[in-house]
Design a protein around this motif. Structure first.
Motif, PDB file in Angstrom:
ATOM      1  N   TYR A  86       0.832  -1.213   0.000  1.00 36.93           N
ATOM      2  CA  TYR A  86       0.000   0.000   0.000  1.00 36.93           C
ATOM      3  C   TYR A  86       0.866   1.262   0.000  1.00 36.93           C
ATOM      4  O   TYR A  86       0.609   2.203  -0.736  1.00 36.93           O
ATOM      5  CB  TYR A  86      -0.945  -0.003   1.204  1.00 36.93           C
ATOM      6  N   HIS A  87       1.909   1.268   0.845  1.00 42.20           N
ATOM      7  CA  HIS A  87       2.779   2.432   0.949  1.00 42.20           C
ATOM      8  C   HIS A  87       3.987   2.364   0.006  1.00 42.20           C
ATOM      9  O   HIS A  87       4.772   3.305  -0.063  1.00 42.20           O
ATOM     10  CB  HIS A  87       3.288   2.582   2.393  1.00 42.20           C
ATOM     11  N   ILE A  88       4.128   1.240  -0.698  1.00 39.62           N
ATOM     12  CA  ILE A  88       5.224   1.001  -1.633  1.00 39.62           C
ATOM     13  C   ILE A  88       6.567   1.233  -0.951  1.00 39.62           C
ATOM     14  O   ILE A  88       7.397   2.031  -1.387  1.00 39.62           O
ATOM     15  CB  ILE A  88       5.093   1.867  -2.905  1.00 39.62           C
ATOM     16  N   CYS A  89       6.768   0.521   0.165  1.00 35.22           N
ATOM     17  CA  CYS A  89       8.020   0.675   0.893  1.00 35.22           C
ATOM     18  C   CYS A  89       8.379  -0.622   1.618  1.00 35.22           C
ATOM     19  O   CYS A  89       7.577  -1.547   1.690  1.00 35.22           O
ATOM     20  CB  CYS A  89       7.931   1.827   1.885  1.00 35.22           C
ATOM     21  N   LEU A  90       9.597  -0.642   2.126  1.00 38.29           N
ATOM     22  CA  LEU A  90      10.110  -1.765   2.884  1.00 38.29           C
ATOM     23  C   LEU A  90      10.748  -1.207   4.144  1.00 38.29           C
ATOM     24  O   LEU A  90      11.629  -0.353   4.069  1.00 38.29           O
ATOM     25  CB  LEU A  90      11.151  -2.525   2.047  1.00 38.29           C
ATOM     26  N   ASN A  91      10.278  -1.660   5.311  1.00 33.66           N
ATOM     27  CA  ASN A  91      10.817  -1.224   6.606  1.00 33.66           C
ATOM     28  C   ASN A  91      11.620  -2.356   7.221  1.00 33.66           C
ATOM     29  O   ASN A  91      11.172  -3.509   7.199  1.00 33.66           O
ATOM     30  CB  ASN A  91       9.673  -0.890   7.578  1.00 33.66           C
ATOM     31  N   PHE A  92      12.801  -2.035   7.776  1.00 35.74           N
ATOM     32  CA  PHE A  92      13.603  -3.059   8.434  1.00 35.74           C
ATOM     33  C   PHE A  92      14.477  -2.407   9.496  1.00 35.74           C
ATOM     34  O   PHE A  92      14.877  -1.250   9.373  1.00 35.74           O
ATOM     35  CB  PHE A  92      14.448  -3.844   7.423  1.00 35.74           C
ATOM     36  N   PRO A  93      14.766  -3.154  10.580  1.00 37.91           N
ATOM     37  CA  PRO A  93      15.566  -2.594  11.662  1.00 37.91           C
ATOM     38  C   PRO A  93      17.060  -2.568  11.307  1.00 37.91           C
ATOM     39  O   PRO A  93      17.552  -3.429  10.583  1.00 37.91           O
ATOM     40  CB  PRO A  93      15.311  -3.551  12.828  1.00 37.91           C
ATOM     41  N   THR A  94      17.742  -1.563  11.817  1.00 31.37           N
ATOM     42  CA  THR A  94      19.196  -1.451  11.708  1.00 31.37           C
ATOM     43  C   THR A  94      19.717  -1.093  13.096  1.00 31.37           C
ATOM     44  O   THR A  94      18.924  -0.741  13.985  1.00 31.37           O
ATOM     45  CB  THR A  94      19.613  -0.347  10.709  1.00 31.37           C
ATOM     46  N   PRO A  95      21.028  -1.137  13.314  1.00 29.24           N
ATOM     47  CA  PRO A  95      21.562  -0.715  14.614  1.00 29.24           C
ATOM     48  C   PRO A  95      21.243   0.742  14.945  1.00 29.24           C
ATOM     49  O   PRO A  95      21.240   1.129  16.106  1.00 29.24           O
ATOM     50  CB  PRO A  95      23.075  -0.914  14.454  1.00 29.24           C
ATOM     51  N   ASN A  96      20.930   1.544  13.916  1.00 24.63           N
ATOM     52  CA  ASN A  96      20.627   2.966  14.122  1.00 24.63           C
ATOM     53  C   ASN A  96      19.139   3.280  14.070  1.00 24.63           C
ATOM     54  O   ASN A  96      18.762   4.436  13.915  1.00 24.63           O
ATOM     55  CB  ASN A  96      21.365   3.808  13.076  1.00 24.63           C
ATOM     56  N   GLY A  97      18.279   2.279  14.166  1.00 23.85           N
ATOM     57  CA  GLY A  97      16.837   2.495  14.103  1.00 23.85           C
ATOM     58  C   GLY A  97      16.237   1.833  12.872  1.00 23.85           C
ATOM     59  O   GLY A  97      16.895   1.076  12.168  1.00 23.85           O
ATOM     60  N   VAL A  98      14.992   2.152  12.589  1.00 25.25           N
ATOM     61  CA  VAL A  98      14.281   1.552  11.454  1.00 25.25           C
ATOM     62  C   VAL A  98      14.627   2.319  10.185  1.00 25.25           C
ATOM     63  O   VAL A  98      14.579   3.547  10.156  1.00 25.25           O
ATOM     64  CB  VAL A  98      12.752   1.569  11.687  1.00 25.25           C
ATOM     65  N   GLU A  99      14.984   1.571   9.145  1.00 26.90           N
ATOM     66  CA  GLU A  99      15.272   2.180   7.848  1.00 26.90           C
ATOM     67  C   GLU A  99      14.111   1.880   6.908  1.00 26.90           C
ATOM     68  O   GLU A  99      13.491   0.820   6.987  1.00 26.90           O
ATOM     69  CB  GLU A  99      16.575   1.624   7.287  1.00 26.90           C
ATOM     70  N   VAL A 100      13.822   2.809   6.011  1.00 29.24           N
ATOM     71  CA  VAL A 100      12.729   2.651   5.053  1.00 29.24           C
ATOM     72  C   VAL A 100      13.282   2.852   3.647  1.00 29.24           C
ATOM     73  O   VAL A 100      13.999   3.813   3.389  1.00 29.24           O
ATOM     74  CB  VAL A 100      11.596   3.680   5.298  1.00 29.24           C
ATOM     75  N   ILE A 101      12.968   1.909   2.757  1.00 28.40           N
ATOM     76  CA  ILE A 101      13.279   2.068   1.339  1.00 28.40           C
ATOM     77  C   ILE A 101      11.953   2.303   0.637  1.00 28.40           C
ATOM     78  O   ILE A 101      11.031   1.492   0.748  1.00 28.40           O
ATOM     79  CB  ILE A 101      13.962   0.813   0.766  1.00 28.40           C
TER      80      ILE A 101
END
Length: 106
Positions: free
Chosen positions: A72-87
């Protein structure tokens, strides 16, 4: 894709294609996949057939990345050592029923 054939571990195995036809996988290869700031080595099956995409990222990769895709949002969320990253994907491309490409990967 410019991959040396010697890097492919050869083991023929059947693979059901997107058009519901069976194809024989030539073997597998481990490649580094970079998503944002995170790089993970991922195993890919190799087939010798024309295709409109280079790779298909599946559930094993999503699980390894601990990623949450949102169509729906056309994105991918994933955790990193610095927080959540979004592509973010490209809404114009996704509306044309084509693959969204991020860093050369759909």
């Amino acid at each position: 894709m410019g991959i040396d054939q010697s890097e492919i571990v050869k083991y023929p195995s059947p693979l059901l294609g997107l058009s519901e036809e069976t194809t024989m996988a030539y073997g597998s290869i481990n490649l580094a996949v970079k998503a944002g700031t995170v790089t993970r080595v991922t195993e890919f099956l190799v087939i010798d057939r024309p295709a409109s995409y280079n790779v298909i990222m599946g559930t094993p990769w999503l699980n390894t990345m601990r990623a949450i895709p949102s169509t729906y949002h056309i994105c991918l969320n994933f955790p990193t050592p610095n927080g959540v990253e979004v592509i973010w994907g490209n809404p114009r491309v996704s509306q044309s029923n084509e693959y969204v490409v991020v860093d050369g990967l759909p």
